[in-house]
Motif scaffolding. Structure first.
Motif, PDB file in Angstrom:
ATOM      1  N   GLU A 174      -7.038  -1.291  -5.614  1.00 22.66           N
ATOM      2  CA  GLU A 174      -8.377  -0.821  -5.266  1.00 22.66           C
ATOM      3  C   GLU A 174      -8.396  -0.171  -3.880  1.00 22.66           C
ATOM      4  O   GLU A 174      -9.172   0.755  -3.631  1.00 22.66           O
ATOM      5  N   VAL A 175      -7.539  -0.636  -2.994  1.00 20.45           N
ATOM      6  CA  VAL A 175      -7.454  -0.017  -1.666  1.00 20.45           C
ATOM      7  C   VAL A 175      -6.884   1.393  -1.774  1.00 20.45           C
ATOM      8  O   VAL A 175      -7.407   2.342  -1.179  1.00 20.45           O
ATOM      9  N   VAL A 176      -5.819   1.538  -2.553  1.00 22.67           N
ATOM     10  CA  VAL A 176      -5.186   2.847  -2.696  1.00 22.67           C
ATOM     11  C   VAL A 176      -6.090   3.813  -3.457  1.00 22.67           C
ATOM     12  O   VAL A 176      -6.119   5.015  -3.167  1.00 22.67           O
ATOM     13  N   GLU A 177      -6.848   3.304  -4.411  1.00 27.24           N
ATOM     14  CA  GLU A 177      -7.811   4.157  -5.111  1.00 27.24           C
ATOM     15  C   GLU A 177      -8.818   4.749  -4.123  1.00 27.24           C
ATOM     16  O   GLU A 177      -9.127   5.948  -4.168  1.00 27.24           O
ATOM     17  N   ALA A 178      -9.315   3.911  -3.213  1.00 23.90           N
ATOM     18  CA  ALA A 178     -10.260   4.386  -2.197  1.00 23.90           C
ATOM     19  C   ALA A 178      -9.583   5.359  -1.239  1.00 23.90           C
ATOM     20  O   ALA A 178     -10.177   6.366  -0.829  1.00 23.90           O
ATOM     21  N   LEU A 179      -8.334   5.076  -0.880  1.00 27.10           N
ATOM     22  CA  LEU A 179      -7.604   5.967   0.013  1.00 27.10           C
ATOM     23  C   LEU A 179      -7.408   7.343  -0.606  1.00 27.10           C
ATOM     24  O   LEU A 179      -7.657   8.374   0.042  1.00 27.10           O
ATOM     25  N   MET A 180      -6.967   7.386  -1.857  1.00 26.49           N
ATOM     26  CA  MET A 180      -6.728   8.665  -2.516  1.00 26.49           C
ATOM     27  C   MET A 180      -8.018   9.466  -2.644  1.00 26.49           C
ATOM     28  O   MET A 180      -8.037  10.687  -2.464  1.00 26.49           O
ATOM     29  N   GLU A 181      -9.111   8.778  -2.955  1.00 29.51           N
ATOM     30  CA  GLU A 181     -10.402   9.449  -3.025  1.00 29.51           C
ATOM     31  C   GLU A 181     -10.762  10.030  -1.660  1.00 29.51           C
ATOM     32  O   GLU A 181     -11.279  11.152  -1.557  1.00 29.51           O
ATOM     33  N   GLY A 182     -10.466   9.278  -0.602  1.00 29.48           N
ATOM     34  CA  GLY A 182     -10.732   9.772   0.741  1.00 29.48           C
ATOM     35  C   GLY A 182      -9.904  10.989   1.090  1.00 29.48           C
ATOM     36  O   GLY A 182     -10.397  11.923   1.740  1.00 29.48           O
ATOM     37  N   ILE A 183      -8.652  11.004   0.650  1.00 27.17           N
ATOM     38  CA  ILE A 183      -7.773  12.136   0.948  1.00 27.17           C
ATOM     39  C   ILE A 183      -8.219  13.387   0.203  1.00 27.17           C
ATOM     40  O   ILE A 183      -8.351  14.460   0.790  1.00 27.17           O
ATOM     41  N   VAL A 232       0.827  -1.210   0.000  1.00 26.49           N
ATOM     42  CA  VAL A 232       0.000   0.000   0.000  1.00 26.49           C
ATOM     43  C   VAL A 232       0.859   1.257   0.000  1.00 26.49           C
ATOM     44  O   VAL A 232       0.543   2.240  -0.675  1.00 26.49           O
ATOM     45  N   GLY A 233       1.963   1.235   0.727  1.00 20.42           N
ATOM     46  CA  GLY A 233       2.839   2.412   0.775  1.00 20.42           C
ATOM     47  C   GLY A 233       3.411   2.756  -0.584  1.00 20.42           C
ATOM     48  O   GLY A 233       3.418   3.926  -0.987  1.00 20.42           O
ATOM     49  N   ARG A 234       3.881   1.748  -1.305  1.00 21.28           N
ATOM     50  CA  ARG A 234       4.438   1.990  -2.642  1.00 21.28           C
ATOM     51  C   ARG A 234       3.360   2.484  -3.612  1.00 21.28           C
ATOM     52  O   ARG A 234       3.568   3.464  -4.337  1.00 21.28           O
ATOM     53  N   ALA A 235       2.207   1.831  -3.601  1.00 23.75           N
ATOM     54  CA  ALA A 235       1.129   2.226  -4.513  1.00 23.75           C
ATOM     55  C   ALA A 235       0.627   3.633  -4.199  1.00 23.75           C
ATOM     56  O   ALA A 235       0.283   4.399  -5.105  1.00 23.75           O
ATOM     57  N   THR A 236       0.599   3.995  -2.910  1.00 23.23           N
ATOM     58  CA  THR A 236       0.183   5.348  -2.520  1.00 23.23           C
ATOM     59  C   THR A 236       1.191   6.379  -3.015  1.00 23.23           C
ATOM     60  O   THR A 236       0.817   7.446  -3.513  1.00 23.23           O
ATOM     61  N   ALA A 237       2.464   6.062  -2.888  1.00 25.91           N
ATOM     62  CA  ALA A 237       3.505   6.971  -3.383  1.00 25.91           C
ATOM     63  C   ALA A 237       3.356   7.206  -4.881  1.00 25.91           C
ATOM     64  O   ALA A 237       3.474   8.348  -5.364  1.00 25.91           O
ATOM     65  N   LEU A 238       3.085   6.153  -5.623  1.00 31.73           N
ATOM     66  CA  LEU A 238       2.925   6.277  -7.073  1.00 31.73           C
ATOM     67  C   LEU A 238       1.721   7.150  -7.426  1.00 31.73           C
ATOM     68  O   LEU A 238       1.779   7.948  -8.372  1.00 31.73           O
ATOM     69  N   GLU A 239       0.647   7.029  -6.659  1.00 29.12           N
ATOM     70  CA  GLU A 239      -0.532   7.856  -6.922  1.00 29.12           C
ATOM     71  C   GLU A 239      -0.249   9.324  -6.638  1.00 29.12           C
ATOM     72  O   GLU A 239      -0.681  10.210  -7.391  1.00 29.12           O
ATOM     73  N   LEU A 246      -7.881   4.934   7.041  1.00 22.81           N
ATOM     74  CA  LEU A 246      -8.170   3.865   6.072  1.00 22.81           C
ATOM     75  C   LEU A 246      -8.342   2.544   6.808  1.00 22.81           C
ATOM     76  O   LEU A 246      -7.460   2.132   7.579  1.00 22.81           O
ATOM     77  N   CYS A 247      -9.464   1.858   6.552  1.00 24.84           N
ATOM     78  CA  CYS A 247      -9.752   0.585   7.215  1.00 24.84           C
ATOM     79  C   CYS A 247     -10.188  -0.467   6.188  1.00 24.84           C
ATOM     80  O   CYS A 247     -11.388  -0.650   5.938  1.00 24.84           O
ATOM     81  N   PRO A 248      -9.233  -1.153   5.589  1.00 18.59           N
ATOM     82  CA  PRO A 248      -9.583  -2.213   4.624  1.00 18.59           C
ATOM     83  C   PRO A 248      -9.633  -3.583   5.287  1.00 18.59           C
ATOM     84  O   PRO A 248      -9.080  -3.796   6.377  1.00 18.59           O
TER      85      PRO A 248
END
Length: 299
Positions: free
Chosen positions: A241-250, A48-55, A216-218
């Motif tokens: 899909e988790v990071v997509e939801a996280l970014m939308e939340g942010i 999740v950390g890597r995917a979040t960084a990429l987003e 974030l609570c997956p």
């Protein structure tokens, strides 16, 4: 204001809130830009950390990446730089307060004030409580909750001075629902959810409405940390899909992000269903995974 008037105000606010929520179903949510923000992500070397960084890199944010693995964090940095992002990396063991504070001072002096803090680093041991070793319990609390406090204490003062920023807590559905063979992990994630809620309340009390918070609570994610997870209902989530939801939340300043969103209903069911019915429901939905059971070792 007397009690009667306060109750009237509450009822009026309740009705207004429901009407507002209904209208928002048909109005596009306003999304904020994170371009140019200085984003620090812990546990950025994988998952999740890597995917979040990429987003964030795709959104032209400036990145500061922390991870205990030099190889992992440098791989993430290379991918982010390939997307045109400015990236600085630090090897940090988030179980050690001194390392966190030392790295935080370098970030503040050499790079600048962090405006978005993503507390993502986490560890897990799947075992029954008596088979979970003492040092494993300690490490889960050190990384999964204490590190959140140390990083927040390090970077919050600048956010407070500017009344601007965003603090992200990566917790888990295990921070709301107890799971067998994850007693210590669930406890640490319950603490992380509590930290998010209490911090959110405190910032509001202090009038710091410019500092946003998201938790974030997956459910289980396919990252390899938990071996052979499965569930009879739903599915094991993919990182994307988790990071997509996280970014939308942010970008929409959501306080609590459940993945999948139906977890809200599960929380409600715990409050309204009788215990006997809940026990039957849990048998249908209980996740399964590899765990150490019956070793009874604490050393």
């Amino acid at each position: 204001m007397n009690l009667f008037l306060e109750l009237l105000l509450f009822l009026a606010t309740l009705v207004y809130s429901y009407l507002e929520a209904f209208v928002k179903l048909f109005v596009p949510v306003r999304r904020k830009s994170v371009s140019g923000e200085l984003v620090l992500i812990t546990g950025a070397g994988h998952g999740v950390g890597r995917a979040t960084a990429l987003e964030f890199a795709k959104r032209q944010s400036r990145l500061v990446l922390w991870d205990i693995s030099k190889h992992g964090v440098e791989e993430t940095a290379a991918e982010c730089k390939g997307l045109g992002a400015t990236v600085e990396t630090f090897v940090v063991d988030c179980s050690k307060r001194e390392e966190i504070y030392s790295a935080a001072e370098k970030v503040k002096k050499e790079i600048g004030d962090v405006t978005i803090l993503v507390n993502n680093a986490g560890v897990i041991t799947t075992a029954d409580l008596l088979s979970t070793q003492d040092h494993q319990i300690e490490r889960m609390f050190e990384v999964n909750i204490l590190a959140h406090m140390w990083t927040t204490r390090a970077f919050l003062p600048a956010m407070m001075n500017n009344n601007y920023g965003h603090i992200v807590t990566v917790a888990s559905a295990a921070g709301h629902f107890g799971t067998s063979f994850m007693v210590a992990y669930c406890s640490s994630k319950f603490a992380a959810v509590g930290f998010h809620k209490a911090l959110t309340e405190e910032l509001s009390t202090l009038g710091k409405d410019g500092i946003k918070t998201t938790c974030l609570c997956p459910v289980f994610i396919n990252t390899g940390f938990v071996k052979n997870p499965s569930t009879r209902l739903g599915k094991i989530l993919e990182v994307e899909e988790v990071v997509e939801a996280l970014m939308e939340g942010i970008v929409t300043n959501q306080k609590m992000v459940f993945v999948p969103p139906q977890l809200n209903i599960a929380l409600l069911s715990e409050m309204v269903f009788p215990e006997r019915a809940l026990n039957v429901l849990k048998k249908l939905t209980v996740p399964k995974f590899d765990a150490i059971i019956g070793q009874r070792s604490t050393q």
